[in-house]
Motif scaffolding. Structure first.
Motif, PDB file in Angstrom:
ATOM      1  N   VAL A  28       0.875  -1.166   0.000  1.00 34.78           N
ATOM      2  CA  VAL A  28       0.000   0.000   0.000  1.00 34.78           C
ATOM      3  C   VAL A  28       0.914   1.218   0.000  1.00 34.78           C
ATOM      4  CG1 VAL A  28      -1.740   1.288   1.281  1.00 34.78           C
ATOM      5  CG2 VAL A  28      -1.823  -1.212   1.225  1.00 34.78           C
ATOM      6  N   TYR A  29       0.678   2.119  -0.939  1.00 35.64           N
ATOM      7  CA  TYR A  29       1.535   3.294  -1.092  1.00 35.64           C
ATOM      8  C   TYR A  29       0.685   4.544  -1.011  1.00 35.64           C
ATOM      9  CZ  TYR A  29       4.727   6.610  -3.227  1.00 35.64           C
ATOM     10  OH  TYR A  29       5.510   7.694  -3.480  1.00 35.64           O
ATOM     11  N   ARG A  30       1.087   5.471  -0.157  1.00 39.48           N
ATOM     12  CA  ARG A  30       0.394   6.758  -0.071  1.00 39.48           C
ATOM     13  C   ARG A  30       1.255   7.820  -0.723  1.00 39.48           C
ATOM     14  NH1 ARG A  30      -2.128   8.521   5.171  1.00 39.48           N
ATOM     15  NH2 ARG A  30      -2.694  10.188   3.762  1.00 39.48           N
ATOM     16  N   PRO A  31       0.887   8.250  -1.921  1.00 38.98           N
ATOM     17  CA  PRO A  31       1.684   9.252  -2.625  1.00 38.98           C
ATOM     18  C   PRO A  31       1.596  10.616  -1.947  1.00 38.98           C
ATOM     19  CG  PRO A  31      -0.318   8.784  -3.838  1.00 38.98           C
ATOM     20  CD  PRO A  31      -0.275   7.821  -2.681  1.00 38.98           C
ATOM     21  N   MET A  54     -12.666  13.959 -10.495  1.00 35.56           N
ATOM     22  CA  MET A  54     -11.208  14.015 -10.334  1.00 35.56           C
ATOM     23  C   MET A  54     -10.829  14.763  -9.060  1.00 35.56           C
ATOM     24  SD  MET A  54     -10.418  12.162 -12.810  1.00 35.56           S
ATOM     25  CE  MET A  54      -8.660  12.243 -12.604  1.00 35.56           C
ATOM     26  N   THR A  55     -11.545  15.835  -8.760  1.00 35.98           N
ATOM     27  CA  THR A  55     -11.288  16.593  -7.533  1.00 35.98           C
ATOM     28  C   THR A  55     -11.546  15.720  -6.308  1.00 35.98           C
ATOM     29  OG1 THR A  55     -11.869  18.670  -8.619  1.00 35.98           O
ATOM     30  CG2 THR A  55     -11.950  18.639  -6.216  1.00 35.98           C
ATOM     31  N   THR A  56     -12.633  14.958  -6.343  1.00 39.16           N
ATOM     32  CA  THR A  56     -12.955  14.065  -5.222  1.00 39.16           C
ATOM     33  C   THR A  56     -11.896  12.987  -5.048  1.00 39.16           C
ATOM     34  OG1 THR A  56     -15.328  14.456  -5.548  1.00 39.16           O
ATOM     35  CG2 THR A  56     -14.709  12.493  -4.292  1.00 39.16           C
ATOM     36  N   VAL A  57     -11.460  12.380  -6.151  1.00 35.67           N
ATOM     37  CA  VAL A  57     -10.416  11.355  -6.087  1.00 35.67           C
ATOM     38  C   VAL A  57      -9.142  11.954  -5.500  1.00 35.67           C
ATOM     39  CG1 VAL A  57      -8.904   9.880  -7.471  1.00 35.67           C
ATOM     40  CG2 VAL A  57     -11.357   9.943  -7.950  1.00 35.67           C
ATOM     41  N   ARG A  58      -8.747  13.134  -5.987  1.00 39.31           N
ATOM     42  CA  ARG A  58      -7.537  13.801  -5.488  1.00 39.31           C
ATOM     43  C   ARG A  58      -7.633  14.042  -3.984  1.00 39.31           C
ATOM     44  NH1 ARG A  58      -5.878  18.709  -4.043  1.00 39.31           N
ATOM     45  NH2 ARG A  58      -3.701  19.273  -4.438  1.00 39.31           N
ATOM     46  N   GLU A  59      -8.745  14.595  -3.530  1.00 32.88           N
ATOM     47  CA  GLU A  59      -8.925  14.886  -2.106  1.00 32.88           C
ATOM     48  C   GLU A  59      -8.874  13.612  -1.263  1.00 32.88           C
ATOM     49  OE1 GLU A  59     -12.596  17.069  -2.000  1.00 32.88           O
ATOM     50  OE2 GLU A  59     -11.670  18.893  -2.791  1.00 32.88           O
ATOM     51  N   ARG A  60      -9.474  12.555  -1.743  1.00 24.62           N
ATOM     52  CA  ARG A  60      -9.464  11.292  -0.992  1.00 24.62           C
ATOM     53  C   ARG A  60      -8.080  10.660  -0.961  1.00 24.62           C
ATOM     54  NH1 ARG A  60     -15.393   8.966  -2.818  1.00 24.62           N
ATOM     55  NH2 ARG A  60     -16.542  10.464  -1.567  1.00 24.62           N
ATOM     56  N   MET A  61      -7.321  10.804  -2.037  1.00 25.22           N
ATOM     57  CA  MET A  61      -5.944  10.295  -2.047  1.00 25.22           C
ATOM     58  C   MET A  61      -5.110  11.041  -1.007  1.00 25.22           C
ATOM     59  SD  MET A  61      -5.302   7.914  -4.518  1.00 25.22           S
ATOM     60  CE  MET A  61      -3.610   8.158  -4.993  1.00 25.22           C
ATOM     61  N   ILE A  62      -5.240  12.363  -0.987  1.00 25.01           N
ATOM     62  CA  ILE A  62      -4.448  13.181  -0.066  1.00 25.01           C
ATOM     63  C   ILE A  62      -4.845  12.923   1.381  1.00 25.01           C
ATOM     64  CG2 ILE A  62      -3.982  15.576   0.639  1.00 25.01           C
ATOM     65  CD1 ILE A  62      -4.142  16.269  -2.404  1.00 25.01           C
ATOM     66  N   SER A  63      -6.136  12.713   1.638  1.00 30.05           N
ATOM     67  CA  SER A  63      -6.611  12.496   3.016  1.00 30.05           C
ATOM     68  C   SER A  63      -6.326  11.082   3.528  1.00 30.05           C
ATOM     69  CB  SER A  63      -8.119  12.760   3.094  1.00 30.05           C
ATOM     70  OG  SER A  63      -8.840  11.715   2.455  1.00 30.05           O
ATOM     71  N   ARG A  66      -8.187   7.007   0.123  1.00 31.86           N
ATOM     72  CA  ARG A  66      -7.854   6.186  -1.044  1.00 31.86           C
ATOM     73  C   ARG A  66      -6.345   6.009  -1.061  1.00 31.86           C
ATOM     74  NH1 ARG A  66     -12.476   5.664  -0.741  1.00 31.86           N
ATOM     75  NH2 ARG A  66     -14.096   6.003  -2.277  1.00 31.86           N
ATOM     76  N   CYS A  67      -5.894   4.929  -1.673  1.00 35.10           N
ATOM     77  CA  CYS A  67      -4.460   4.681  -1.738  1.00 35.10           C
ATOM     78  C   CYS A  67      -4.116   4.041  -3.081  1.00 35.10           C
ATOM     79  CB  CYS A  67      -4.009   3.780  -0.599  1.00 35.10           C
ATOM     80  SG  CYS A  67      -4.712   2.127  -0.689  1.00 35.10           S
ATOM     81  N   VAL A  68      -2.858   3.822  -3.268  1.00 34.01           N
ATOM     82  CA  VAL A  68      -2.357   3.154  -4.456  1.00 34.01           C
ATOM     83  C   VAL A  68      -1.790   1.815  -3.997  1.00 34.01           C
ATOM     84  CG1 VAL A  68      -0.583   3.224  -6.262  1.00 34.01           C
ATOM     85  CG2 VAL A  68      -1.795   5.321  -5.612  1.00 34.01           C
ATOM     86  N   ILE A  69      -2.108   0.762  -4.710  1.00 34.10           N
ATOM     87  CA  ILE A  69      -1.477  -0.527  -4.464  1.00 34.10           C
ATOM     88  C   ILE A  69      -0.372  -0.655  -5.509  1.00 34.10           C
ATOM     89  CG2 ILE A  69      -1.756  -3.023  -4.321  1.00 34.10           C
ATOM     90  CD1 ILE A  69      -3.378  -1.500  -2.215  1.00 34.10           C
ATOM     91  N   ARG A  70       0.850  -0.623  -5.048  1.00 30.76           N
ATOM     92  CA  ARG A  70       1.995  -0.703  -5.956  1.00 30.76           C
ATOM     93  C   ARG A  70       2.447  -2.159  -6.005  1.00 30.76           C
ATOM     94  NH1 ARG A  70       6.620   3.593  -5.016  1.00 30.76           N
ATOM     95  NH2 ARG A  70       6.559   2.683  -2.949  1.00 30.76           N
ATOM     96  N   VAL A  71       2.560  -2.702  -7.218  1.00 30.25           N
ATOM     97  CA  VAL A  71       2.944  -4.097  -7.404  1.00 30.25           C
ATOM     98  C   VAL A  71       4.246  -4.160  -8.182  1.00 30.25           C
ATOM     99  CG1 VAL A  71       2.292  -6.327  -8.384  1.00 30.25           C
ATOM    100  CG2 VAL A  71       0.536  -4.841  -7.400  1.00 30.25           C
TER     101      VAL A  71
END
Length: 95
Positions: A28-31, A54-63, A66-71
């Motif tokens: 799990v990666y938090r950019p 896109m604004t909602t996705v951005r805000e959720r990533m920053i908060s 949401r996260c990124v799964i890096r494989v």
């Protein structure tokens, strides 16, 4: 702690039965905010996706909602690709 997942990715519903099964190490990666802006941007690059999404996705990533799964891909375990001459099957272990 890294896990060793297997993941099957199915093709779009385009009349083919394309799929690929991969294995690798996932985390799990938090950019950072800067990385999030590079990945998501402030505006949609696809006219089908409204800018507010896109604004909602951005805000959720920053908060952190949401996260990124890096494989780190270790191998393509099996695949059926519509344009390939031969399918990759378990035991072939295409890398």
């Amino acid at each position: 702690m890294p896990i060793l997942p297997s993941c099957v990715v199915l093709g779009q519903n385009d009349g083919t039965d394309a799929w690929v099964s991969v294995r690798g190490t996932a985390e799990v990666y938090r950019p950072s905010v800067e990385e999030t802006d590079l990945m998501v941007g402030a505006e949609s690059a696809d006219g089908r996706v409204p800018d507010w999404v896109m604004t909602t996705v951005r805000e959720r990533m920053i908060s952190g909602k949401r996260c990124v799964i890096r494989v780190a891909l270790d191998e393509v375990f099996a695949a059926r690709l519509p344009d390939a001459d031969d399918d990759v099957r378990p035991g072939d272990h295409a890398t």
